[in-house]
Design a protein around this motif. Sequence first.
Motif, short mmCIF file in Angstrom:
data_model
loop_
_atom_site.label_atom_id
_atom_site.label_comp_id
_atom_site.label_asym_id
_atom_site.label_seq_id
_atom_site.Cartn_x
_atom_site.Cartn_y
_atom_site.Cartn_z
N UNK A 94 3.50 -19.64 -34.53
CA UNK A 94 4.10 -20.83 -33.93
C UNK A 94 5.60 -20.82 -33.91
N UNK A 95 6.23 -20.09 -34.81
CA UNK A 95 7.69 -20.08 -34.84
C UNK A 95 8.29 -19.45 -33.59
N UNK A 96 7.50 -18.65 -32.88
CA UNK A 96 7.98 -18.08 -31.61
C UNK A 96 7.26 -18.70 -30.42
N UNK A 97 6.48 -19.75 -30.65
CA UNK A 97 5.90 -20.53 -29.56
C UNK A 97 4.64 -19.99 -28.93
N UNK A 98 3.94 -19.08 -29.59
CA UNK A 98 2.75 -18.46 -28.99
C UNK A 98 1.67 -19.51 -28.70
N UNK A 99 1.51 -20.49 -29.58
CA UNK A 99 0.48 -21.50 -29.36
C UNK A 99 0.78 -22.34 -28.12
N UNK A 159 11.32 -22.39 -25.01
CA UNK A 159 12.30 -23.04 -25.87
C UNK A 159 12.10 -22.63 -27.33
N UNK A 160 10.85 -22.57 -27.76
CA UNK A 160 10.57 -22.11 -29.13
C UNK A 160 11.03 -20.67 -29.32
N UNK A 161 10.80 -19.85 -28.32
CA UNK A 161 11.19 -18.44 -28.40
C UNK A 161 12.71 -18.30 -28.47
N UNK A 213 16.44 -20.69 -35.52
CA UNK A 213 16.85 -21.89 -36.24
C UNK A 213 15.77 -22.41 -37.19
N UNK A 214 14.58 -21.88 -37.10
CA UNK A 214 13.42 -22.28 -37.89
C UNK A 214 12.90 -23.68 -37.56
N UNK A 226 8.04 -27.41 -36.39
CA UNK A 226 7.26 -28.11 -35.36
C UNK A 226 5.88 -27.48 -35.23
N UNK A 227 5.81 -26.15 -35.31
CA UNK A 227 4.53 -25.46 -35.22
C UNK A 227 3.62 -25.81 -36.39
#
Length: 118
Positions: free
Chosen positions: A15-20, A32-34, A39-40, A45-46
Amino acid sequence: MKDKVTAALLAFFLGSIGVHRFYLGQTGIGFLCLIFCWTLIPALIAFIDFIIFLTMSQQSFDLKYNRAYLPNQVAHPYGSIVPVPQKDKIAEIERLHNLRERGILTDAEFEEAKKRLL
């Protein structure tokens, strides 16, 4: 059709790189997550998304993320999904039209619900 448990596991591990978000079809938020993964904040959020996915009912998850896969069902504003019998389609379209006239539904939402009914 997207799976609730898969989305939760992707949120927890990647989730930290927005895969979900990519999995759920929300590519804008995924990018945006990627971009901001350093910034963590996306990781936090994930983790919240992970908890939400696990506590969310399957019906609510399907209503939010699997609408395209729910034929002949109308999503009601309070989160329930009710199959519409064939004889009640006209009454349901009239109800949707009244909601659109009162400004509760947009024209796009009305047309989408009408397509699902027909």
